[in-house]
Every structure is written in C-alpha cells, then in structure tokens.
Design a protein around this motif. Structure first.
Motif, PDB file in Angstrom:
ATOM      1  N   HIS A  63       9.612   6.907   1.479  1.00 30.48           N
ATOM      2  CA  HIS A  63       9.136   5.869   2.397  1.00 30.48           C
ATOM      3  C   HIS A  63       8.414   4.783   1.615  1.00 30.48           C
ATOM      4  N   GLY A  64       7.558   5.192   0.681  1.00 30.43           N
ATOM      5  CA  GLY A  64       6.828   4.196  -0.094  1.00 30.43           C
ATOM      6  C   GLY A  64       7.613   3.646  -1.256  1.00 30.43           C
ATOM      7  N   GLU A  68       0.837  -1.207   0.000  1.00 32.12           N
ATOM      8  CA  GLU A  68       0.000   0.000   0.000  1.00 32.12           C
ATOM      9  C   GLU A  68       0.870   1.255   0.000  1.00 32.12           C
ATOM     10  N   ALA A  69       1.925   1.248   0.805  1.00 34.39           N
ATOM     11  CA  ALA A  69       2.824   2.409   0.872  1.00 34.39           C
ATOM     12  C   ALA A  69       3.519   2.624  -0.469  1.00 34.39           C
ATOM     13  N   PHE A  70       3.959   1.535  -1.082  1.00 35.10           N
ATOM     14  CA  PHE A  70       4.624   1.656  -2.383  1.00 35.10           C
ATOM     15  C   PHE A  70       3.685   2.273  -3.411  1.00 35.10           C
ATOM     16  N   SER A 118       3.168   6.037  -3.217  1.00 32.72           N
ATOM     17  CA  SER A 118       4.242   6.821  -3.833  1.00 32.72           C
ATOM     18  C   SER A 118       4.134   6.816  -5.351  1.00 32.72           C
ATOM     19  N   MET A 119       3.672   5.720  -5.929  1.00 30.39           N
ATOM     20  CA  MET A 119       3.478   5.702  -7.380  1.00 30.39           C
ATOM     21  C   MET A 119       2.396   6.706  -7.782  1.00 30.39           C
ATOM     22  N   LEU A 136       2.389  10.660 -10.237  1.00 31.35           N
ATOM     23  CA  LEU A 136       1.445  11.207 -11.212  1.00 31.35           C
ATOM     24  C   LEU A 136       0.934  12.587 -10.818  1.00 31.35           C
ATOM     25  N   ARG A 137       1.215  13.002  -9.581  1.00 30.60           N
ATOM     26  CA  ARG A 137       0.612  14.236  -9.079  1.00 30.60           C
ATOM     27  C   ARG A 137       1.623  15.277  -8.588  1.00 30.60           C
TER      28      ARG A 137
END
Length: 316
Positions: free
Chosen positions: A150-151, A124-126, A129-130, A134-135
C-alpha cells in the motif's frame, strides 16, 4: 560508488529561505530526470509519451522514491540507514511545508506536490513502507504483504494520479491507480527474488510458497547451486498469476485518465507485464538470471500502446 556519485543525494539540507528560483527548479527537475533515465528504464520509456508539462513531475516523484530506496536497499558501508531515512523524512516534510532545500530531489518533489496538490498522506504511507524495509524481512500472508505494498506502490500510483489527470472525479480512478502501482511492485518482487534474498528479504508471501513446499532455505539453496526445482517453478507461476490479476484490475483505470496521459500508462502497463512474459518464457526460473524485456520488444510494445490510444481517441 557512493550515493552522491550515483546522482542520488542521501538527504536534504534544509535552510530557512525563500522559494527556489526558476533556475533552481529547472536544475532540480533535470537532476530527477537523469535519475529516472539511469535507474528506471521501463518507467522512463513510458514517461516519454507523457505530455511535456507532466514529465518533470513524474521524474520528481520517481527521484524521491529512488532516493528512499537507495537508503534502505543499498546503504553505504558503515552508514546508518535508519538515521539517513529519518533525515530524509524530516527534510521532505520541511520541504513540503515550504522551507527551502538545497537537495534537488526534494526541491523538485516539493514543487510537484504543491503544483498538483498531492495529498501529503501518500508520502507518509510511502515512508512507512520504507521503514518496514528496515524492520521486516518476510511477509507470511498476502494481507501482510498488502500492508507494505500500500505504501511502497499503491501510494505512488495515487501520487501520480493528479499529475496524469482524470476525466472522472479523482476518487473514482483511485482504486485502479493503486492497483497498477501494486501490479508493478509485484512484478518486481517476482523478478528480483534472488536480489532481495541477498538483502535478507523475501517479498513473496511465505504461506503461499509453503503450499508448494518452498521456503526461504529452499530458495537460497536453488540460488546458491543453480539447481532447477519444480516446486519453486510452481510457486513462482502462482505469483505470476496474482500479478496478472492485478493488471486486469488496474486496466480499466486507463480510460479514466485524461486522453493525453493514457499512452504513458498503457505503455507502462504493457512494458511491466512483458516482464512477466519473459519470466514465463524462462519457465518461471527467476533465480538464474534477471528477466529483461529486449529493447526491440520494449520499443514495439510502447509503439503499439501509443497507437492504440491514438486510434481510440480518433473514434471519440
């Protein structure tokens, strides 16, 4: 070249069915190994000194991370990266919940997560970050960047920890595992400044760059003209210092791993830090070429790392 031609599926196709057969699992892990060998030369070399039983899991975790990276970093023409990332996210969690998938990467990573009891929170953390990729185009402070890493990096170190195994309670090795993942990521950020600028992103904290008189426009100017700039060199030198400090924080964690896993992580640490050595040797010029550790040196570093751990094991 499409993502399918690269050997990285865009997302999983999940169907309600039973668990994958042994043949399907072998094929899925082989697929991930090929992705790792093609795209992750440094990490792949390090995995060669992992115990044979742990290598497939390392390849599966790399394969999944690469699949997500491809969506956000190399979107196909006229594609919708947000829709594709959402589809990958949904497919992953269905696979982690035990639903059968035809996607070999998800087949392998779901089996790995189940086999090694990898905490779902790390995936979920990874993925958070993905979504940030995009943002978010720039990080003003190191604290803001740390939220991303962290992610994108620490979570991957934590995913790997159950695969590597520890000689202490796992939570006692978690901080170093996370730090090593972040050290790898920071090294990539420094090496790939020009490539990331081409995608509209800047991962070096803009406040730290500004202290050297550097901003995005100056970096773009130097990238476009090929001109060398003392201010940029000073800024990159500071970032190399931050990355080296992170390696030093991570290094004590190698001794907390199972002895058979230590050569792999020692090798990875030395190989990635050698990228920083190449950047220093280039006088911190990361915009006129990608720092690459020559193959002969990579093999020598790997050999020395393995020998060090073997010698240490003989003393105990």
């Amino acid at each position: 070249m499409t993502h399918a031609q690269r050997g990285i599926p865009r997302h999983g196709s999940v169907v309600p069915a039973g668990q994958p057969s042994a043949r399907e699992l072998r094929a899925a892990y082989t697929w991930c190994r090929r992705i790792n060998a093609h795209h992750g030369r440094t990490f792949y070399l390090a995995t060669k000194v992992l115990p044979a039983h742990a290598r497939p899991a390392a390849h599966a975790l790399y394969g999944f991370a690469r699949a997500a990276d491809e969506i956000v970093d190399n979107p196909a023409p006229h594609s919708d990266p947000a829709a594709e990332l959402a589809a990958l996210e949904t497919a992953l969690f269905r696979a982690l919940d035990g639903q059968h998938t035809r996607d070999p990467v998800l087949t392998a990573v779901a089996d790995t997560a189940s086999r090694y009891r990898i905490d779902r929170a790390h995936f979920e953390a990874f993925l958070r970050s993905m979504w940030m990729d995009l943002r978010v185009a720039e990080y003003p402070t190191r604290a803001a960047l740390s939220e991303y890493t962290h992610g994108s990096a620490a979570a991957i170190g934590l995913q790997m920890l159950p695969v590597l195994g520890t000689v202490v309670p796992r939570e006692e090795a978690a901080a170093e595992a996370a730090a090593l993942g972040e050290a790898f990521q920071l090294t990539n950020f420094i090496r790939d400044v020009g490539e990331d600028l081409g995608r509209g992103r800047l991962y070096l904290p803009s406040g730290e760059l500004a202290a050297h008189g550097v901003d995005r426009q100056r970096l773009l100017w130097a990238l476009r003209t090929g001109e060398r700039d003392a201010r940029i060199r000073g800024a990159i030198a500071e970032q190399v210092g931050h990355a080296r400090a992170m390696y030093r924080r991570a290094e004590p964690g190698v001794g907390k791993l199972r002895p058979e896993s230590r050569p792999c992580i020692r090798t990875a640490l030395r190989l990635y830090e050698a990228i920083l050595d190449e950047i220093v040797a280039a006088d911190f010029d990361v915009l006129r070429g990608r720092a690459v550790v020559p193959r002969a040196r990579r093999l020598a570093l790997a050999g020395r790392a393995v020998l060090r751990e073997y010698t240490a094991s003989r003393r105990t």
